[in-house]
Design an enzyme around this catalytic site. Structure first.
Site, PDB file in Angstrom:
ATOM      1  N   HIS A 213      59.371  -0.698  -9.564  1.00  0.00           N
ATOM      2  CA  HIS A 213      58.621  -1.145  -8.372  1.00  0.00           C
ATOM      3  C   HIS A 213      58.093  -2.551  -8.610  1.00  0.00           C
ATOM      4  O   HIS A 213      57.072  -2.754  -9.265  1.00  0.00           O
ATOM      5  CB  HIS A 213      57.459  -0.206  -8.057  1.00  0.00           C
ATOM      6  CG  HIS A 213      56.783  -0.520  -6.757  1.00  0.00           C
ATOM      7  ND1 HIS A 213      57.049   0.147  -5.577  1.00  0.00           N
ATOM      8  CD2 HIS A 213      55.859  -1.454  -6.426  1.00  0.00           C
ATOM      9  CE1 HIS A 213      56.316  -0.349  -4.606  1.00  0.00           C
ATOM     10  NE2 HIS A 213      55.576  -1.336  -5.089  1.00  0.00           N
ATOM     11  N   CYS A 214      58.818  -3.528  -8.097  1.00  0.00           N
ATOM     12  CA  CYS A 214      58.342  -4.913  -8.152  1.00  0.00           C
ATOM     13  C   CYS A 214      58.834  -5.609  -6.885  1.00  0.00           C
ATOM     14  O   CYS A 214      59.635  -5.059  -6.127  1.00  0.00           O
ATOM     15  CB  CYS A 214      58.830  -5.612  -9.415  1.00  0.00           C
ATOM     16  SG  CYS A 214      60.601  -5.527  -9.696  1.00  0.00           S
ATOM     17  N   HIS A 215      58.295  -6.785  -6.648  1.00  0.00           N
ATOM     18  CA  HIS A 215      58.597  -7.518  -5.415  1.00  0.00           C
ATOM     19  C   HIS A 215      58.990  -8.952  -5.741  1.00  0.00           C
ATOM     20  O   HIS A 215      58.677  -9.470  -6.822  1.00  0.00           O
ATOM     21  CB  HIS A 215      57.366  -7.580  -4.507  1.00  0.00           C
ATOM     22  CG  HIS A 215      56.676  -6.275  -4.264  1.00  0.00           C
ATOM     23  ND1 HIS A 215      57.146  -5.326  -3.382  1.00  0.00           N
ATOM     24  CD2 HIS A 215      55.532  -5.751  -4.769  1.00  0.00           C
ATOM     25  CE1 HIS A 215      56.327  -4.297  -3.352  1.00  0.00           C
ATOM     26  NE2 HIS A 215      55.341  -4.528  -4.195  1.00  0.00           N
TER      27      HIS A 215
ATOM     28  N   TYR B 238      49.032 -10.287   5.240  1.00  0.00           N
ATOM     29  CA  TYR B 238      48.561 -11.153   4.152  1.00  0.00           C
ATOM     30  C   TYR B 238      49.683 -12.141   3.851  1.00  0.00           C
ATOM     31  O   TYR B 238      50.843 -11.900   4.213  1.00  0.00           O
ATOM     32  CB  TYR B 238      48.196 -10.336   2.902  1.00  0.00           C
ATOM     33  CG  TYR B 238      49.357  -9.585   2.281  1.00  0.00           C
ATOM     34  CD1 TYR B 238      50.139 -10.158   1.283  1.00  0.00           C
ATOM     35  CD2 TYR B 238      49.703  -8.307   2.717  1.00  0.00           C
ATOM     36  CE1 TYR B 238      51.220  -9.475   0.726  1.00  0.00           C
ATOM     37  CE2 TYR B 238      50.769  -7.623   2.176  1.00  0.00           C
ATOM     38  CZ  TYR B 238      51.531  -8.217   1.176  1.00  0.00           C
ATOM     39  OH  TYR B 238      52.590  -7.546   0.649  1.00  0.00           O
TER      40      TYR B 238
ATOM     41  N   ASP C  30      54.632  -3.259 -10.187  1.00  0.00           N
ATOM     42  CA  ASP C  30      54.061  -3.713  -8.913  1.00  0.00           C
ATOM     43  C   ASP C  30      53.848  -5.240  -8.911  1.00  0.00           C
ATOM     44  O   ASP C  30      53.138  -5.772  -8.060  1.00  0.00           O
ATOM     45  CB  ASP C  30      52.754  -2.997  -8.571  1.00  0.00           C
ATOM     46  CG  ASP C  30      52.331  -3.215  -7.119  1.00  0.00           C
ATOM     47  OD1 ASP C  30      53.218  -3.355  -6.259  1.00  0.00           O
ATOM     48  OD2 ASP C  30      51.115  -3.282  -6.859  1.00  0.00           O
TER      49      ASP C  30
ATOM     50  N   ASN D  55      48.383  -8.891  -2.337  1.00  0.00           N
ATOM     51  CA  ASN D  55      47.285  -8.432  -1.503  1.00  0.00           C
ATOM     52  C   ASN D  55      46.176  -7.800  -2.334  1.00  0.00           C
ATOM     53  O   ASN D  55      45.562  -6.835  -1.907  1.00  0.00           O
ATOM     54  CB  ASN D  55      47.847  -7.421  -0.473  1.00  0.00           C
ATOM     55  CG  ASN D  55      46.941  -7.229   0.707  1.00  0.00           C
ATOM     56  OD1 ASN D  55      46.125  -8.096   1.030  1.00  0.00           O
ATOM     57  ND2 ASN D  55      47.072  -6.096   1.373  1.00  0.00           N
TER      58      ASN D  55
HETATM   59  C1  0GY Z   1      52.474  -2.645  -3.084  1.00  0.00           C
HETATM   60  C2  0GY Z   1      51.277  -2.520  -2.321  1.00  0.00           C
HETATM   61  C3  0GY Z   1      50.828  -3.200  -1.258  1.00  0.00           C
HETATM   62  C4  0GY Z   1      51.598  -4.007  -0.445  1.00  0.00           C
HETATM   63  C5  0GY Z   1      52.816  -3.665  -0.034  1.00  0.00           C
HETATM   64  O1  0GY Z   1      54.449  -3.672   1.589  1.00  0.00           O
HETATM   65  C6  0GY Z   1      53.441  -4.233   1.155  1.00  0.00           C
HETATM   66  O2  0GY Z   1      52.940  -5.222   1.674  1.00  0.00           O
HETATM   67  O3  0GY Z   1      53.504  -2.745  -0.647  1.00  0.00           O
HETATM   68  C7  0GY Z   1      49.441  -2.951  -0.835  1.00  0.00           C
HETATM   69  O4  0GY Z   1      48.828  -3.832  -0.204  1.00  0.00           O
HETATM   70  O5  0GY Z   1      48.921  -1.855  -1.140  1.00  0.00           O
HETATM   71  O6  0GY Z   1      53.271  -1.719  -3.141  1.00  0.00           O
HETATM   72  O7  0GY Z   1      52.728  -3.648  -3.722  1.00  0.00           O
END
Ligand code: 0GY
Length: 298
Positions: free
Chosen positions: A37-39, A55, A254, A259
């Protein structure tokens, strides 16, 4: 109420949310470990954020993610689409194509997506769609189109990733149980960590997990903790789930912790939680290697 739970009306750009100098993990992660789980975000000039975002993160591109993973000894990653990019998955897909064998993705798509678009995403490494039910992040919308979408992607062997608050589980349970594919729950179903693992909410979540189609991500203490590092208030929740269902747990950083305003999580410290929540070598091998490989790479 935790700072991140306060609804935001101003999507002005956040300060950097990731640690500039994470510590090195104090243990040796298993060979082939996966960050499930990473972005990636932006860069905004190439991959603009959604006009409806709640955000605005700093650009957090794939080079920075790669550097973190090298530092931590992590070899593969699952990049999850976050709400700030809406249904434009271009940044995530670009990151997958840069390291195709080491990457898988989870997309957020419009229910009207064409079969050709799904096929193209599959080719790039996408293996799931994410349904985000957090009202502070998105307008969740009706359930029926999502059920239809789930049926379409299930035919390709994909799964659904769901993100919800523990308080919303009762009204979502029958929808989730009716989905025709594996269901991966983000962030342990966001339990209320001020209540113990014996609380009604977490007991209901553990009951849901008895269904063998359900998987859960046991990371993200930084988002769930009321006390902050070293996140002792969250550890029992993750340890309980690893003990309950060792073959259906996943772990992720993560990164870049979008946010979040409370503190800058140290990713090395987050990785140091793994031997605490998964005390045996066998449990860690399942959590960080065997389980994510089975779900995303087989
Ligand atoms: C995460 C959590 C958040 C954000 C998102 O989709 C998203 O914007 O997942 C959060 O704000 O809880 O999973 O990184």
């Amino acid at each position: 109420m935790k700072p991140e739970d306060v609804p935001r009306s101003d999507p002005g750009r956040d300060a950097q949310t990731w640690h500039p100098d994470p510590s090195r993990p104090s243990w040796r992660v298993p060979v082939g470990a996966v960050d499930a789980h990473c972005h990636v975000f932006g860069p905004q000039r190439r991959f603009p954020f959604s006009p409806t975002r709640k955000y605005t993160p700093q650009d957090a591109g794939v080079e920075a993610l790669n550097a973190l993973h090298r530092h931590m000894g992590i070899e593969r990653r699952v990049i999850v689409q976050a709400s700030c990019h809406g249904t434009d998955n271009a940044a995530m897909l670009d990151a997958l194509r840069g390291q195709p064998n080491a990457s898988r993705g989870v997309a957020v798509v419009d229910p009207g997506i064409t079969d050709a678009e799904i096929d193209s995403m599959h080719e790039a490494g996408v293996r799931g769609v994410r349904f985000n039910f957090l009202k502070r992040l998105v307008d969740p919308g009706p359930l029926a189109p999502r059920a239809e979408l789930a049926a379409r992607v299930a035919e390709r062997g994909w799964h659904v990733v769901v993100y919800f608050e523990a308080a919303d589980l009762p009204e979502l349970t029958s929808f989730l149980e009716g989905l025709p594919c594996p269901v991966v729950v983000d962030h342990m179903g966001r339990p209320d960590t001020s209540q113990g693992v014996d609380s009604l909410g977490f007991t209901a979540f553990r009951a849901l997990m008895e269904n063998e189609r359900f998987w859960v991500k046991v990371g993200c203490p930084e988002r769930l903790s009321r006390n902050g590092p070293p996140y002792d208030d969250v550890t029992p929740f993750a340890a309980t789930l690893v003990a309950d269902t060792p073959d259906r747990v996943l772990w992720g950083t993560d990164w870049p912790h979008p946010n979040m305003a409370s503190h800058l999580p140290d990713d090395g410290l987050l990785l140091d939680q793994v031997p605490i929540i998964a005390p045996s070598t066998e449990a860690r091998q399942k959590l960080m290697v065997d389980n994510p490989l089975r779900l995303y790479w087989s």
